[in-house]
Design a protein around this motif. Structure first.
Motif, PDB file in Angstrom:
ATOM      1  N   LYS A 115       0.707  -1.203  -0.013  1.00  0.00           N
ATOM      2  CA  LYS A 115      -0.049   0.089  -0.011  1.00  0.00           C
ATOM      3  C   LYS A 115       0.842   1.157   0.056  1.00  0.00           C
ATOM      4  O   LYS A 115       2.214   1.202   0.529  1.00  0.00           O
ATOM      5  CB  LYS A 115      -0.757  -0.039   1.214  1.00  0.00           C
ATOM      6  CG  LYS A 115      -1.899  -1.026   1.302  1.00  0.00           C
ATOM      7  CD  LYS A 115      -2.687  -1.138   2.507  1.00  0.00           C
ATOM      8  CE  LYS A 115      -3.884  -2.103   2.479  1.00  0.00           C
ATOM      9  NZ  LYS A 115      -3.433  -3.447   2.329  1.00  0.00           N
ATOM     10  N   PRO A 116       0.323   2.218  -0.714  1.00  0.00           N
ATOM     11  CA  PRO A 116       1.022   3.607  -0.517  1.00  0.00           C
ATOM     12  C   PRO A 116       1.093   4.225   1.001  1.00  0.00           C
ATOM     13  O   PRO A 116       0.447   3.660   1.790  1.00  0.00           O
ATOM     14  CB  PRO A 116       0.099   4.537  -1.167  1.00  0.00           C
ATOM     15  CG  PRO A 116      -0.551   3.822  -2.155  1.00  0.00           C
ATOM     16  CD  PRO A 116      -0.659   2.443  -1.481  1.00  0.00           C
ATOM     17  N   GLY A 117       2.428   4.343   1.374  1.00  0.00           N
ATOM     18  CA  GLY A 117       2.834   4.734   2.821  1.00  0.00           C
ATOM     19  C   GLY A 117       3.350   3.516   3.402  1.00  0.00           C
ATOM     20  O   GLY A 117       3.886   3.677   4.682  1.00  0.00           O
ATOM     21  N   GLY A 135       5.927   6.026  -1.187  1.00  0.00           N
ATOM     22  CA  GLY A 135       5.398   7.380  -1.178  1.00  0.00           C
ATOM     23  C   GLY A 135       4.141   7.256  -1.079  1.00  0.00           C
ATOM     24  O   GLY A 135       3.332   6.489  -1.978  1.00  0.00           O
ATOM     25  N   GLU A 136       3.110   8.278  -0.266  1.00  0.00           N
ATOM     26  CA  GLU A 136       1.946   8.219  -0.356  1.00  0.00           C
ATOM     27  C   GLU A 136       1.220   8.744  -1.533  1.00  0.00           C
ATOM     28  O   GLU A 136      -0.035   8.471  -1.920  1.00  0.00           O
ATOM     29  CB  GLU A 136       1.248   8.848   0.975  1.00  0.00           C
ATOM     30  CG  GLU A 136       1.656   8.338   2.270  1.00  0.00           C
ATOM     31  CD  GLU A 136       0.971   8.878   3.378  1.00  0.00           C
ATOM     32  OE1 GLU A 136       0.133   9.903   3.350  1.00  0.00           O
ATOM     33  OE2 GLU A 136       1.405   8.925   4.618  1.00  0.00           O
ATOM     34  N   CYS A 379       1.768  -4.718  -8.064  1.00  0.00           N
ATOM     35  CA  CYS A 379       1.039  -4.634  -6.625  1.00  0.00           C
ATOM     36  C   CYS A 379       0.280  -3.513  -6.531  1.00  0.00           C
ATOM     37  O   CYS A 379      -0.805  -3.608  -5.981  1.00  0.00           O
ATOM     38  CB  CYS A 379       1.914  -5.560  -5.647  1.00  0.00           C
ATOM     39  SG  CYS A 379       1.021  -5.670  -4.078  1.00  0.00           S
ATOM     40  N   LEU A 380       1.009  -2.330  -6.741  1.00  0.00           N
ATOM     41  CA  LEU A 380       0.263  -1.146  -6.270  1.00  0.00           C
ATOM     42  C   LEU A 380      -0.609  -0.583  -7.340  1.00  0.00           C
ATOM     43  O   LEU A 380      -1.360   0.347  -7.288  1.00  0.00           O
ATOM     44  CB  LEU A 380       1.228  -0.333  -6.151  1.00  0.00           C
ATOM     45  CG  LEU A 380       2.364  -0.234  -4.851  1.00  0.00           C
ATOM     46  CD1 LEU A 380       3.550   0.691  -4.666  1.00  0.00           C
ATOM     47  CD2 LEU A 380       1.517  -0.197  -3.561  1.00  0.00           C
ATOM     48  N   ALA A 381      -0.519  -1.068  -8.682  1.00  0.00           N
ATOM     49  CA  ALA A 381      -1.463  -0.929  -9.597  1.00  0.00           C
ATOM     50  C   ALA A 381      -3.024  -1.107  -9.206  1.00  0.00           C
ATOM     51  O   ALA A 381      -3.324  -2.427  -9.252  1.00  0.00           O
ATOM     52  CB  ALA A 381      -1.190  -1.251 -10.924  1.00  0.00           C
TER      53      ALA A 381
END
Length: 531
Positions: A115-117, A135-136, A379-381
């Motif tokens: 996850k962001p952050g 980065g968030e 994974c973050l997409a």
């Protein structure tokens, strides 16, 4: 784990003050609280007659520093060096510190939920580590800001069959690992450290690290009376026959029958050594299934020099860079607000086997880092983004951090006349027209501009045209996927000796430079358009 000692102040005092009053204790609440001591732009004028202090003592005197008023990490580096006798211990200690700082441990064999952050890490072979903080404001296609270093150093390693006996001595057969200055390993108090695979009672196998802190080995030199030409012709030991450590004197055991003696003589490792290992691990000798051990110097890392301005230690190449990178990542992402406005992913990659070419599953020649990058992007997409990974690489920047050749005052002519890096003068940016280093004009400018913004010194290094040039993981990683790369390092003396030297101030400058890289690069990179 070794207790983390504190680094303390020694201010110039009147000559009438006893040296016994120069010490005081200073404690901090956690492994990552900020100040160990405050840096002052003062120079100690009077000589201190206290011995160099090691990190496992209660206090360490201050030397001078001109690297600003930020907290120093020198004391913590000494602790890290003293804990990290091998690449396995260096990786395990980095892992421990990251988890203590709130990083979530991932496994390469499992699915990842990022996850962001978030802050994450994984290890490979317990000698390679990748850690990153998202980065968030990260979006698919944004870049990675990476500092890469290596965990291994030249050393002696036990051969698979180490048991040897000569002239009434028990000895250990060893292999040379990397390009060490092997003559420096003679007449040192040596021991063993590494990892052992232990068979558990339920039939499973566990991976355990081991470090024998007392000196149990020594490689003695030949008396000058038996080699009278050594001072004229030089010390030129045969690495196969002369570099075999003594373990013990051989005792005849008359209680064993000839059959038992024959079995012992055929053992891969001396029973005495196996007993020492089993005692340390609290297991039976028969439960030790495999060993992978390095020969290590037992002398602790410490401050030295008249003003305690130097660090005397083994394995500075390249654990000094590894620790500066580790702390820069942790401290640049230590509070919730540190990643709030960050669009990129901050990362460190600590590889094994650089000293022997990086061509291993845990070395920089393996796709470990880039596979991780691809997984992170995927994974973050939240939805399909065309060319997200390829675009991320184009936006990324890699700092290849490896120790640099400081000018030797007794061998000045070994350096190119206008490129003689000095200790205590900041990070060295390495250039080579034949691409032994990956630095380009653009990457050097960006890295130096970060230093200029934060008022940090830098130096330049180019090898003489009539001398060979070493290399780093920089070109390997840069050519892997085309990531922009700068090669840099902390100036040192005695590179690849069992006992190396670097400047105390350079550690703090490197840490501040790396931390500034994480905090500044995103905004700086947006101002430059090359293609």
């Amino acid at each position: 784990m070794a207790a983390i000692a504190r680094l303390h102040l020694l201010r110039p005092l009147p000559s009438a003050v006893s040296t016994s009053l120069l010490y005081f204790n200073l404690h901090r609440p956690s492994a990552f609280s900020n100040p160990n001591y405050v840096l002052h732009n003062t120079r100690i004028r009077k000589l201190s007659f206290t011995p160099p202090l090691c990190s496992n003592s209660d206090s360490i005197p201050e030397g001078s520093s001109n690297s600003g008023s930020s907290a120093s990490i020198v004391g913590d580096l000494l602790d890290y060096l003293n804990e990290s006798w091998t690449q396995f211990h260096a990786t395990a200690e980095a892992k421990r510190q990251l988890i203590a700082a709130g990083y979530h441990l991932l496994n390469e064999n499992d699915e990842w939920d990022l996850k962001p952050g978030g802050r994450y890490l994984f290890t490979r072979n317990m000698s390679c580590l990748v850690a990153f903080a998202v980065g968030e404001k990260y979006r698919g296609g944004n870049g990675f800001h990476v500092i890469a270093a290596h965990t291994d150093s030249p050393c002696l390693k036990l051969k698979p069959k180490s048991a040897s006996s000569k002239s009434g001595y028990l000895m250990l057969n060893v292999q040379t690992y990397g390009g060490g200055l092997w003559h420096t390993w003679f007449d040192r108090d040596l021991s063993l450290a590494g990892r052992v695979i232990v068979r558990e009672k339920d039939g499973s196998f566990s991976h355990k690290l081991i470090k024998l802190k007392r000196p149990i080995l020594r490689v003695p030199t030949l008396a000058i009376h038996l080699d009278p030409t050594v001072n004229k012709d030089g010390f030129k030991p045969n690495l196969e026959t002369h570099l075999i450590p003594l373990l013990a004197t051989k005792l005849e055991d008359t209680s064993l029958d000839p059959k038992d003696k024959s079995n012992i003589s055929k053992a891969a490792h001396h029973p005495l050594l196996m007993q020492i290992l089993s005692d340390e691990l609290c297991c039976g000798i028969e439960d030790i299934a495999s060993v992978e051990l390095n020969v290590c110097d037992t002398q602790p890392s410490c401050l030295g020099g008249a003003n305690n301005e130097f660090i005397f230690s083994g394995r500075l190449d390249n654990l000094a860079s590894s620790y500066c990178a580790l702390r820069a990542l942790v401290d640049s992402c230590g509070t919730p607000g540190d990643l709030k406005s960050e669009h990129a992913i901050r990362m460190i990659a600590l590889f094994d086997n650089e000293e022997v070419g990086s061509e291993s599953a845990q070395g920089a020649g393996a796709p470990t880092m880039f596979e991780a990058m691809r997984r992170i992007v995927s994974c973050l997409a939240h939805e399909y983004v065309e060319g997200a990974f390829e675009r991320a690489i184009r936006h990324s920047f890699l700092v290849s951090a490896d120790m640099a050749h400081g000018v030797h005052p007794n061998f000045i002519d070994k350096h190119e006349e206008h490129h003689r890096p000095e200790l205590q003068k900041g990070l060295v940016i390495k250039h080579n027209a034949n691409q032994r280093y990956a630095t380009s004009g653009v990457t050097a400018f960006l890295f130096k501009e970060i230093a200029r913004i934060h008022n940090l010194p830098t130096q330049e290094f180019v090898v003489r045209n009539d001398m060979g040039c070493g290399s780093t993981i920089g070109p390997i990683l840069a050519s892997g996927v085309g990531i922009r790369t700068v090669d840099c390092g902390i100036a040192q003396l005695s590179m690849h000796s069992i006992r190396e030297v670097c400047g105390k101030e350079d550690i703090d400058i490197a840490y501040q430079h790396f931390k500034a890289f994480y905090q500044t690069f995103s905004s700086l990179d947006r101002k430059l358009n090359v293609d």
